[in-house]
Design an enzyme around this catalytic site. Structure first.
Site, PDB file in Angstrom:
ATOM      1  N   GLU A  15      32.831  39.093  47.121  1.00  0.00           N
ATOM      2  CA  GLU A  15      33.146  39.054  45.691  1.00  0.00           C
ATOM      3  C   GLU A  15      32.721  37.729  45.069  1.00  0.00           C
ATOM      4  OE1 GLU A  15      34.171  40.914  43.349  1.00  0.00           O
ATOM      5  OE2 GLU A  15      35.363  42.586  44.122  1.00  0.00           O
ATOM      6  N   ASN A 153      39.354  43.705  36.734  1.00  0.00           N
ATOM      7  CA  ASN A 153      37.996  43.466  37.201  1.00  0.00           C
ATOM      8  C   ASN A 153      37.079  43.338  35.988  1.00  0.00           C
ATOM      9  OD1 ASN A 153      36.836  43.177  39.833  1.00  0.00           O
ATOM     10  ND2 ASN A 153      37.873  45.070  40.432  1.00  0.00           N
ATOM     11  N   ASP A 205      33.770  47.722  38.836  1.00  0.00           N
ATOM     12  CA  ASP A 205      34.167  46.556  39.615  1.00  0.00           C
ATOM     13  C   ASP A 205      33.695  45.290  38.905  1.00  0.00           C
ATOM     14  OD1 ASP A 205      34.976  44.885  41.811  1.00  0.00           O
ATOM     15  OD2 ASP A 205      34.744  46.597  43.138  1.00  0.00           O
TER      16      ASP A 205
END
Length: 295
Positions: A15, A153, A205
């Site tokens: 991430e 997100n 996301d």
């Protein structure tokens, strides 16, 4: 368009990719592994540093150091030569429930750090997450700016900083919102639906904004990166060879490479052996330098 494998990183949850123009290097995290990673464009070398808590999102600070959202708050981060990530608490967070952590985050165009929280048991679908803002020198505890989120997100800011984007990637939500953003007071307002991702492949996301103001969002579970115009119209979708792209970021020598981190699920991954890798796409558009935390 074919995605290029940059690194077979096998991250459990790769991430928060951040491109360092000064170093010509990509930084990102692997959340459950509690690691910060670095890949150098020139020689391909990699480094990593381990923290004491799960590290979910990072931003560069104006002095060259780092700031990040972890489990118990916002921390200053300092990579050490011994492979440890030294952390110093800047501001703690009073989570709504136990067993929570920060998730997606980044700085606005003025250099204030924004990050959202979520429950560790994503499958439970608990809307106990919130979006927080941290400003340098802040003495008061973090205060929730937006509440009722399950898996916050997709945080991003328009090129002029007057719009803020935010998604919730939980399967029960799957929506992206846009807010007007008061750059003087760091206040998002006038929330409205930008894209209903239930109408597109993948859960929303991590995201990035390009120089044209278009919004790139990873379609988790669908192996796609979508580009939406500022009007919320799907412009194109690019494929990566894994099911769970997690977040994207522009970088490279000319900011025309779209780097993508990904998730490697537990269990059988024979159908996606590169899951957890870091990829590069060349979409023909340029990004913007990532805002740094203003000290």
């Amino acid at each position: 368009m074919t995605a290029e494998l940059i690194l077979d990183a096998r991250n459990a949850t790769g991430e928060s990719p951040v491109w360092s123009t000064a170093e010509q290097a990509l930084y990102w995290v692997d959340i459950p592994a509690r690691r910060l990673h670095r890949w150098n464009l020139v020689d391909g070398n990699t480094q990593s540093w381990e923290a004491d808590e799960m590290l979910a999102c990072i931003a560069r600070s104006s002095d060259g150091s780092w700031i990040g959202g972890m489990q118990s708050g916002v921390f200053a981060l300092a990579p050490q030569v011994n492979g440890r990530l030294e952390t110093r608490l800047l501001c703690g967070v009073a989570h709504a429930q136990p067993h929570m952590r920060f998730n997606d985050g980044r700085c606005d165009r003025q250099g204030r750090f924004w990050a959202g929280t979520m429950h560790l048991d994503m499958a439970a679908g608990l809307p106990v997450g919130a979006l927080y803002r941290y400003t340098a020198g802040q003495s008061e505890p973090l205060k929730a700016q937006i509440s009722g989120l399950t898996v916050p997100n997709g945080l991003a800011f328009s090129p002029d900083g007057t719009l803020m984007y935010l998604s919730d990637s939980h399967p029960d939500v799957q929506k992206i919102w846009v807010f007007d953003y008061d750059t003087d007071n760091a206040t998002p307002y006038n929330r409205r639906l930008f894209v209903d991702m239930n109408e597109h492949p993948g859960r929303p996301d991590g995201a990035a904004i390009d120089a044209d103001g278009c919004y790139w969002i990873c379609g988790n579970d669908a192996g796609l990166i979508h580009r939406f115009t500022p009007q919320g119209k799907l412009d194109r979708s690019l494929a990566v060879p894994v099911k769970k792209p997690a977040m994207c970021a522009f970088g490279g020598a000319n900011l025309d490479t779209l780097f993508v981190t990904s998730i490697r699920p537990q269990g059988d991954v024979r159908d996606q052996p590169l899951a957890g890798g870091v990829f590069a796409l060349y979409p023909g558009v340029k990004g913007l330098p990532e805002p740094v935390f203003n000290l």
